[in-house]
Write a protein that holds these residues in place. Structure first.
Motif, PDB file in Angstrom:
ATOM      1  N   ASP A 192      42.896  45.648  57.968  1.00 16.55           N
ATOM      2  CA  ASP A 192      43.617  46.838  58.416  1.00 16.55           C
ATOM      3  C   ASP A 192      44.518  47.419  57.332  1.00 16.55           C
ATOM      4  O   ASP A 192      44.816  48.603  57.337  1.00 16.55           O
ATOM      5  N   PHE A 193      44.969  46.587  56.422  1.00 19.18           N
ATOM      6  CA  PHE A 193      45.789  47.057  55.304  1.00 19.18           C
ATOM      7  C   PHE A 193      45.577  46.102  54.130  1.00 19.18           C
ATOM      8  O   PHE A 193      45.091  44.981  54.321  1.00 19.18           O
ATOM      9  N   PRO A 194      45.897  46.542  52.917  1.00 20.40           N
ATOM     10  CA  PRO A 194      45.526  45.763  51.730  1.00 20.40           C
ATOM     11  C   PRO A 194      46.352  44.490  51.536  1.00 20.40           C
ATOM     12  O   PRO A 194      47.538  44.530  51.216  1.00 20.40           O
ATOM     13  N   VAL A 195      45.704  43.349  51.755  1.00 22.05           N
ATOM     14  CA  VAL A 195      46.301  42.031  51.522  1.00 22.05           C
ATOM     15  C   VAL A 195      45.395  41.294  50.543  1.00 22.05           C
ATOM     16  O   VAL A 195      44.169  41.377  50.643  1.00 22.05           O
ATOM     17  N   PHE A 196      46.015  40.560  49.619  1.00 20.54           N
ATOM     18  CA  PHE A 196      45.269  39.882  48.573  1.00 20.54           C
ATOM     19  C   PHE A 196      45.760  38.453  48.420  1.00 20.54           C
ATOM     20  O   PHE A 196      46.936  38.167  48.640  1.00 20.54           O
ATOM     21  N   LEU A 197      44.853  37.562  48.039  1.00 20.37           N
ATOM     22  CA  LEU A 197      45.223  36.179  47.750  1.00 20.37           C
ATOM     23  C   LEU A 197      45.496  36.031  46.263  1.00 20.37           C
ATOM     24  O   LEU A 197      44.708  36.472  45.416  1.00 20.37           O
ATOM     25  N   HIS A 198      46.632  35.401  45.943  1.00 21.78           N
ATOM     26  CA  HIS A 198      47.012  35.157  44.555  1.00 21.78           C
ATOM     27  C   HIS A 198      45.954  34.268  43.889  1.00 21.78           C
ATOM     28  O   HIS A 198      45.477  33.293  44.500  1.00 21.78           O
ATOM     29  N   PRO A 199      45.561  34.562  42.656  1.00 19.78           N
ATOM     30  CA  PRO A 199      44.489  33.797  42.009  1.00 19.78           C
ATOM     31  C   PRO A 199      44.810  32.318  41.805  1.00 19.78           C
ATOM     32  O   PRO A 199      43.901  31.488  41.734  1.00 19.78           O
ATOM     33  N   THR A 200      46.101  31.958  41.748  1.00 19.93           N
ATOM     34  CA  THR A 200      46.470  30.558  41.527  1.00 19.93           C
ATOM     35  C   THR A 200      46.986  29.892  42.792  1.00 19.93           C
ATOM     36  O   THR A 200      46.481  28.852  43.228  1.00 19.93           O
ATOM     37  N   THR A 201      47.983  30.504  43.433  1.00 18.77           N
ATOM     38  CA  THR A 201      48.629  29.870  44.592  1.00 18.77           C
ATOM     39  C   THR A 201      47.881  30.106  45.897  1.00 18.77           C
ATOM     40  O   THR A 201      48.090  29.389  46.880  1.00 18.77           O
TER      41      THR A 201
END
Length: 408
Positions: free
Chosen positions: A45-54
């Motif tokens: 529904d809205f832009p959420v991203f997973l951190h590449p390390t954590t």
């Protein structure tokens, strides 16, 4: 591009309490830039991203506009121009609308630190009333922080009452209501969740089976608090002190629902409440799609709590029947859960909060005696089929009779 820690993690850090709730907001970026930096998109529904390390969630700063009914009726807007203050403004409570920058400085545009100091749960803006789920969230935060002295601000309670009166609560899905209810069961003061919902009128809409208990009298001899609703929340409070188990806390909440449908001409007696409550518990569990372990324990406690309270009067074979009814031979953990709820029911009365509950020890003794009977010994004596169970029950009753020095 700037990244800020926001929400519960900041609140709990300032309160000096443990938190595993870490949310991040990214200001001045775009989805394309986030992916270029190695972030993985996961938001629908809205832009959420997973951190590449954590692998922690990072959301682009956004604003929301009400476009329809319920908690899903929003249009989300995000761009590089959306500021941190604009993003924080859409949040529910001021204590959840603070941020920490990379240097550890607190950014607090809406007075969250002041409300922490005054132990006040206060809405950020009038936009609070656009999301009916916030009624439940505030009630949950009240339950989470009540032991620290927090209370809902009067003006926020007025907005919650307004949401209730608007009919918006009826657009909430059963799953979302149960999610907040379940979270409240893991807080230090789950009874406060229901107190807050009742104060703003939401309990009558969301859980009428529980709301109907308020104003229903019980015999003053056994219940000096008289009111069944008050008693129920006292029981939940006691259950929370006795066990962290959410299933036990749920069962304590619904154990007396049957008293809500006792005919008034029978008040203050509730002779059939253990039976009448079973259908209501099933009704609640069906509506909120509860897991089976919650339903099963709640039904056991509703049906058996009066029997457990009468432990000193029971016959040895009655103990055996109760054990069989709750399937204790296959699921021995059920006995402790049942007894814990009964203990809470006993101490959840005005003036009885510190009274001992010897019935618990009696049932534990009876179970230990009955469990000592070995089925293999019965089979070795030549009993077969149905005879095995009958002989087992006789031997178990005999062992209980000897252990408790019963005459029958």
């Amino acid at each position: 591009m700037k990244i800020y820690l926001v929400g519960g993690a900041v609140r709990d850090k300032l309160l000096k309490i443990d938190s595993d709730d870490r949310d991040w907001v990214v200001v001045g970026s775009t989805p394309e830039e986030m992916m270029k930096q190695g972030f993985t998109p996961v938001g629908k529904d809205f832009p959420v991203f997973l951190h590449p390390t954590t692998q922690e969630e990072h959301a682009l700063a956004r604003t929301e506009k009400k476009t329809g009914s319920g908690y899903t009726g929003f249009e989300c807007y995000f761009s590089e121009e959306v500021t941190l203050e604009e993003d924080l403004r859409r949040r529910d409570l001021t204590i959840n609308a603070m941020a920490l920058d990379e240097s550890g400085m607190v950014i607090d545009p809406y007075g969250g630190q002041r409300d922490l100091e005054h132990k006040r749960l206060r809405h950020v803006s009038e936009a609070f009333s656009e999301d009916p789920l916030r009624v439940l969230r505030v009630a949950r935060f009240a339950a989470k922080l009540a032991h620290l002295g927090f209370r809902v601000a009067e003006e926020t309670m007025q907005l919650m009452s307004h949401i209730t009166e608007s009919g918006e609560l009826e657009h909430l899905t059963a799953e979302r209501v149960w999610l907040e209810w379940h979270k409240s069961l893991t807080t230090p003061s789950p009874h406060i969740f229901f107190n807050v919902l009742r104060d703003c009128g939401a309990l009558a809409v969301l859980l009428p089976e529980l709301n109907n208990l308020f104003g229903v009298p019980q015999p003053e001899k056994w219940h000096p608090e008289i009111d069944t609703g008050i008693h129920t929340l006292m029981v939940l409070k006691q259950a929370a002190q006795l066990s962290p188990c959410p299933q036990i806390r749920f069962a304590a909440t619904v154990h007396d629902l049957g008293k809500g449908i006792t005919p008034q001409n029978e008040w203050p007696s509730h002779k059939k409440h253990c039976h009448n409550g079973l259908a209501l518990i099933n009704q609640v569990c069906d509506r909120f799609k509860l897991p089976n372990d919650y339903r099963e324990l709640a039904l056991i406690v509703c049906e058996q709590h009066s029997n457990v309270h009468r432990a000193m009067e029971l016959r040895s074979d009655t103990f055996v029947r109760i054990f069989a009814k709750i399937d204790v031979w296959r699921k021995p953990e059920r006995l402790n859960a049942l007894l814990t709820c009964c203990h809470a029911d006993h101490t959840g009365r005005k003036g009885s909060e510190m009274k001992p509950y010897p019935q618990k020890a009696i049932f534990e003794q009876a179970y230990a005696a009955a469990a000592a009977v070995n089925a293999q010994d019965v089979i070795a004596l030549g009993f077969k089929g149905k005879e095995i169970r009958e002989q087992l029950d006789k031997l178990r009753a005999h062992q209980i009779k000897m252990e408790l020095n019963l005459t029958h």
